[in-house]
Design a protein around this motif. Structure first.
Motif, PDB file in Angstrom:
ATOM      1  N   ASP A 161       0.927  -1.183  -0.426  1.00  0.00           N
ATOM      2  CA  ASP A 161       0.114   0.020  -0.211  1.00  0.00           C
ATOM      3  C   ASP A 161       0.895   1.198   0.214  1.00  0.00           C
ATOM      4  O   ASP A 161       1.745   1.201   0.663  1.00  0.00           O
ATOM      5  N   VAL A 162       0.515   2.214  -0.321  1.00  0.00           N
ATOM      6  CA  VAL A 162       1.472   3.357  -1.832  1.00  0.00           C
ATOM      7  C   VAL A 162       1.559   4.485  -0.078  1.00  0.00           C
ATOM      8  O   VAL A 162       2.708   4.784   0.651  1.00  0.00           O
ATOM      9  N   VAL A 163       0.741   4.702   0.541  1.00  0.00           N
ATOM     10  CA  VAL A 163       0.746   5.094   1.842  1.00  0.00           C
ATOM     11  C   VAL A 163       1.390   5.048   2.894  1.00  0.00           C
ATOM     12  O   VAL A 163       2.349   5.500   3.610  1.00  0.00           O
ATOM     13  N   ALA A 164       1.172   3.396   3.583  1.00  0.00           N
ATOM     14  CA  ALA A 164       2.315   3.104   4.225  1.00  0.00           C
ATOM     15  C   ALA A 164       3.911   2.935   4.215  1.00  0.00           C
ATOM     16  O   ALA A 164       4.863   2.878   4.916  1.00  0.00           O
ATOM     17  N   LEU A 165       3.568   2.718   2.041  1.00  0.00           N
ATOM     18  CA  LEU A 165       5.520   2.940   1.727  1.00  0.00           C
ATOM     19  C   LEU A 165       5.494   4.685   2.728  1.00  0.00           C
ATOM     20  O   LEU A 165       6.562   4.412   2.731  1.00  0.00           O
ATOM     21  N   CYS A 166       5.050   5.431   2.630  1.00  0.00           N
ATOM     22  CA  CYS A 166       4.770   7.345   2.316  1.00  0.00           C
ATOM     23  C   CYS A 166       5.488   7.505   3.896  1.00  0.00           C
ATOM     24  O   CYS A 166       6.344   8.029   4.376  1.00  0.00           O
ATOM     25  N   VAL A 167       3.493   6.597   4.763  1.00  0.00           N
ATOM     26  CA  VAL A 167       4.627   6.490   6.159  1.00  0.00           C
ATOM     27  C   VAL A 167       6.017   6.132   7.340  1.00  0.00           C
ATOM     28  O   VAL A 167       6.641   6.863   7.816  1.00  0.00           O
ATOM     29  N   GLU A 168       6.896   5.187   6.436  1.00  0.00           N
ATOM     30  CA  GLU A 168       7.942   4.533   6.382  1.00  0.00           C
ATOM     31  C   GLU A 168       8.954   5.788   6.187  1.00  0.00           C
ATOM     32  O   GLU A 168       9.899   6.254   6.704  1.00  0.00           O
ATOM     33  N   ALA A 169       8.873   6.310   4.830  1.00  0.00           N
ATOM     34  CA  ALA A 169       9.909   6.914   4.441  1.00  0.00           C
ATOM     35  C   ALA A 169       9.808   7.978   5.042  1.00  0.00           C
ATOM     36  O   ALA A 169      11.137   8.412   5.535  1.00  0.00           O
ATOM     37  N   HIS A 170       8.951   8.610   5.634  1.00  0.00           N
ATOM     38  CA  HIS A 170       8.584   9.766   6.425  1.00  0.00           C
ATOM     39  C   HIS A 170       8.819   9.160   7.491  1.00  0.00           C
ATOM     40  O   HIS A 170      10.199  10.726   7.773  1.00  0.00           O
TER      41      HIS A 170
END
Length: 222
Positions: A161-170
């Motif tokens: 899921d792209v939002v989960a990936l963005c959370v990790e990247a943040h």
């Protein structure tokens, strides 16, 4: 490092906007582009604000190597360059549509849907067609209603899921900024605490009939 912090806060802001735009495809895509651009700018601002410090080149090389050790960080940066200079990301969406009890999916069907389909329109269609078939109009089965659970994927950012990936990247970028403070000889002020689950996609990826019209709770006698 005011400019670096401002950019990190901007990344955080767009992360929350992604969650809020989960069911609005066009706005979600625009927000994701903004998130990627702000993420890349964190590095640019840190370089500008710290490059005059003694030992910068060594620290910069080591810190970037640590970031690049995560394939996700590299994909975020590369995707930013792509959306700025080349084109649109390969965004796809899948949904689970049907009957929910609370916010838990109970019965229905799933699969890919066109990227430009807004969840609200799809939910209204499903509720109109299936009311009287799977649930009675008065929704006498308390707690059960029609809903949609949605997931976004972007091939350029990797699996999941792209939002989960963005959370990790943040989180990785925030760690980089902590390292930048240590190099500069100051401690980074702690961020204000957020409620548990504030970055959890599972709190935002479900849209229910009562989300569209809260008065239904009263009309159904719940």
């Amino acid at each position: 490092m005011p400019a670096t912090h401002d950019k990190l806060d901007e990344v955080h802001y767009f992360l929350h906007r992604l969650l809020l735009e989960f069911h609005h495809p066009v706005e979600f895509r625009w927000t994701l582009n903004a998130y990627l651009q702000a993420s890349r700018s964190v590095l640019h601002m840190a370089r500008r604000e710290l490059r005059s410090h003694e030992g910068f080149d060594g620290w910069w090389s080591t810190s970037n190597a640590a970031l690049n050790a995560s394939p996700l960080t590299k994909r975020v940066i590369d995707s930013r360059n792509f959306v700025v200079h080349q084109g649109m990301l390969s965004q796809t969406s899948e949904t689970m549509t049907g009957i929910f009890r609370g916010r838990t999916f109970k019965l229905g069907f799933g699969g890919p849907v066109p990227n430009d389909w807004y969840s609200e329109n799809l939910l209204r269609f499903v509720a109109n067609v299936w009311t009287g078939v799977f649930l009675d109009r008065a929704h006498t089965s308390i707690g059960e209603q029609f809903g949609i659970r949605r997931e976004w994927r972007v091939a350029e950012l990797g699996d999941g899921d792209v939002v989960a990936l963005c959370v990790e990247a943040h989180g990785l970028l925030a760690g980089f900024v902590v390292s930048a403070h240590e190099f500069g000889g100051t401690a980074m002020m702690p961020e204000a605490p957020e409620p548990k689950g504030s970055h959890d996609p599972d709190r935002y990826n479900v849209l229910l009939e009562t989300d569209l019209d809260p008065t239904l709770l009263t009309r159904w006698g719940w």
